[in-house]
Design a protein around this motif. Structure first.
Motif, short mmCIF file in Angstrom:
data_model
loop_
_atom_site.label_atom_id
_atom_site.label_comp_id
_atom_site.label_asym_id
_atom_site.label_seq_id
_atom_site.Cartn_x
_atom_site.Cartn_y
_atom_site.Cartn_z
N GLY A 171 0.83 -1.19 0.00
CA GLY A 171 0.00 0.00 0.00
C GLY A 171 0.87 1.24 0.00
N GLU A 172 0.29 2.34 -0.43
CA GLU A 172 1.03 3.58 -0.50
C GLU A 172 1.36 4.11 0.89
OE1 GLU A 172 -1.23 6.33 -2.83
OE2 GLU A 172 -1.14 5.11 -4.64
N SER A 175 -1.25 4.70 4.06
CA SER A 175 -2.53 4.06 3.77
C SER A 175 -3.05 3.21 4.92
CB SER A 175 -2.41 3.19 2.50
OG SER A 175 -1.40 2.21 2.67
N LYS A 284 6.11 -0.45 0.29
CA LYS A 284 5.49 0.65 -0.45
C LYS A 284 5.48 0.39 -1.95
CE LYS A 284 8.27 3.75 1.22
NZ LYS A 284 8.95 5.04 1.51
N PRO A 313 -5.65 3.04 -1.77
CA PRO A 313 -5.44 4.44 -1.39
C PRO A 313 -6.78 5.15 -1.23
CG PRO A 313 -5.02 4.13 -3.74
CD PRO A 313 -5.25 2.76 -3.17
N LEU A 314 -6.76 6.28 -0.54
CA LEU A 314 -7.99 7.02 -0.27
C LEU A 314 -8.71 7.44 -1.56
CD1 LEU A 314 -7.41 9.43 2.77
CD2 LEU A 314 -8.89 7.42 2.62
N ARG A 315 -7.96 7.78 -2.58
CA ARG A 315 -8.59 8.26 -3.82
C ARG A 315 -9.44 7.17 -4.48
NH1 ARG A 315 -3.22 7.71 -4.68
NH2 ARG A 315 -2.57 6.13 -6.21
N ARG A 318 -13.28 7.13 -2.07
CA ARG A 318 -13.60 8.50 -1.67
C ARG A 318 -14.82 8.59 -0.75
NH1 ARG A 318 -10.77 12.43 -4.09
NH2 ARG A 318 -9.46 11.86 -5.87
N TRP A 356 -5.23 13.21 -2.10
CA TRP A 356 -4.69 12.63 -0.86
C TRP A 356 -3.51 11.69 -1.14
CZ3 TRP A 356 -6.37 15.37 2.94
CH2 TRP A 356 -7.63 15.95 2.87
N ASN A 359 -2.57 9.84 1.82
CA ASN A 359 -3.60 8.92 2.30
C ASN A 359 -4.10 9.26 3.70
OD1 ASN A 359 -3.91 6.86 0.06
ND2 ASN A 359 -1.69 6.95 0.28
N VAL A 360 -4.30 8.24 4.55
CA VAL A 360 -4.92 8.45 5.86
C VAL A 360 -4.08 9.38 6.72
CG1 VAL A 360 -5.75 7.31 7.95
CG2 VAL A 360 -6.06 6.20 5.74
#
Length: 449
Positions: A171-172, A175, A284, A313-315, A318, A356, A359-360
């Motif tokens: 994950g990025e 995240s 990553k 990822p958050l994008r 949404r 984002w 991310n988080v």
């Protein structure tokens, strides 16, 4: 409630005398004529103290202590010794025995020793209780989200939590990879063990081996004391290796052996120690892609990749962002003793429009600044929020520059080298801009990985 004391001695007359002494001091004594009998009644939740003679037929006091170490190394064990056993008892204390009492002894000496040990055990259990409470609080943030992809991720975590297989999480940055690792630990039968985290990219090559495998005194220059490595410390629990792609090649070779044999050899010794570990590793980059994997060993990747999880990822989710914003806002409001801000139209527009990249973690920092009273235009990470702010063109460009720097710091967790590389500016220029815009770098360090 009286503290329980397990009293072990094959001399029945002495056993009765010590039991009477401790009972008069308000301890709940259970006498045993053999170590094996006492051991059969012990478990990790034992709330008291073990007092044992050393010299006994069958299992002696030292062997009983070693068995208790495997059960729970924090159960206090007091050894009762004859004159000829004192040197042996002193060595046992170095190995973790709480104390020893030499024969003959005064009743008060026994009572005081058991009382101190009982206080220590009480503190240990209280700390465990507080850790459990903290763990339950963490469960209030189990990958918050109502999108189908998050529902599936939580369901998968529940299914594999108790399987003991090693897991590779990708994950990025920001995240939530460490959140996933902690949930796998907390939701498994390993939850009573240690959760041990190590960022492979945060330590130089000459240090990471000592951190992972431990060392004996004199193993290298400056190694004055014995050190238990992260792998051994996580035995019975979970070892989380973050930024796995940054692990040095020499360490990768050693880790491959640990994964295959489940044993570790500390630096400076030939002693092989078995370990009961579960590894959750995070990267990553996509280690399945040779171009991204680069120098990372292919065999180690396949050995770790028993089960692979990808955090979106958050994008890509949404619809979860407003829910996360409300959670972070309430948490920040408690932290800063401020009222939680309403989800205004401007904030909602920014939440939906921004990509984002951090991310988080980035969302958490953004929310904290909103709670502190900064408007979306002064905390947002893109030009869409800044272009509507009043002021001359130079003033608006200054605000935009500050926001870009904050956004990049957030995306890279406050790491200076990565931030400078992303901004493509000299280090001195970077620090000059931090000072001009009043940006404090340490505020961007940490957060959910």
């Amino acid at each position: 409630m009286s503290t329980p004391v397990f009293l072990v001695d094959d001399d029945r007359q002495l056993l009765r005398a010590m039991a009477q002494t401790l009972e008069l001091a308000d301890f709940a004594v259970t006498p045993f004529a053999s170590a094996a009998e006492a051991l059969s009644q012990l478990d990790r939740d034992f709330a008291g103290v073990v007092v044992s003679d050393i010299r006994m037929p069958g299992m002696d006091g030292l062997q009983l202590f070693e068995r208790i170490l495997g059960l729970d190394p924090e159960i206090p064990v007091i050894l009762v010794t004859g004159h000829g056993d004192i040197a042996m008892a002193v060595k046992a204390i170095q190995d973790g025995v709480y104390d020893f009492i030499a024969k003959p002894f005064q009743s008060e000496r026994l009572i005081q020793c058991v009382h101190r040990a009982a206080e220590k055990r009480g503190l240990v259990l209280e700390n465990r209780r507080l850790r459990d409470v903290a763990r339950q609080a963490e469960d209030d943030f189990p990958l918050i989200g109502q999108t189908p992809v998050m529902d599936r991720l939580r369901q998968t975590l529940r299914q594999i939590a108790d399987t003991d297989v090693d897991v590779l999480v990708t994950g990025e940055t920001g995240s939530g990879k460490e959140v996933v690792a902690r949930l796998l630990h907390n939701w498994s039968r390993r939850a009573k063990g240690n959760f041990v985290a190590l960022n492979c990219g945060a330590l130089p090559e000459q240090v990471i081996e000592s951190e992972l495998f431990g060392h004996e005194p004199g193993a290298f220059t400056g190694a004055q004391k014995k050190r238990i490595g992260r792998i051994e410390h996580s035995s019975g629990g979970t070892l989380f290796l973050d930024e796995l792609e940054s692990m040095p090649l020499s360490t990768q070779i050693q880790m491959l052996r640990v994964l295959e044999l489940r044993e570790v050899t500390p630096l400076g010794t030939n002693e092989v120690r078995p370990v009961d570990i579960r590894i959750v590793a995070a990267a990553k980059v996509d280690l399945a892609d040779p171009e991204q994997r680069k120098a990372f060993r292919e065999d180690l990747y396949y050995r770790l990749n028993v089960i692979s999880l990808t955090i979106p990822p958050l994008r890509e989710r949404r619809d979860d962002i407003p829910l996360l914003f409300r959670y972070f806002a309430e948490r920040a409001a408690r932290r800063f003793q401020r009222p939680a801000p309403p989800l205004s139209a401007d904030i909602l527009h920014h939440l939906r429009a921004h990509d984002w990249p951090g991310n988080v973690r980035e969302l958490s920092h953004f929310t904290e600044r909103v709670v502190l009273g900064m408007t979306p235009g002064t905390v947002a990470g893109g030009s869409s929020a800044t272009d509507t702010q009043p002021g001359s063109l130079p003033e608006r460009l200054e605000r935009l520059e500050a926001e870009i720097i904050r956004e990049t710091l957030t995306a890279h967790g406050g790491n200076v080298q990565e931030t400078i590389a992303a901004l493509q500016i000299p280090r001195k220029t970077f620090y000059d801009k931090l000072q001009r815009h009043g940006i404090v770098r340490r505020e961007f360090i940490g957060g959910s990985r």
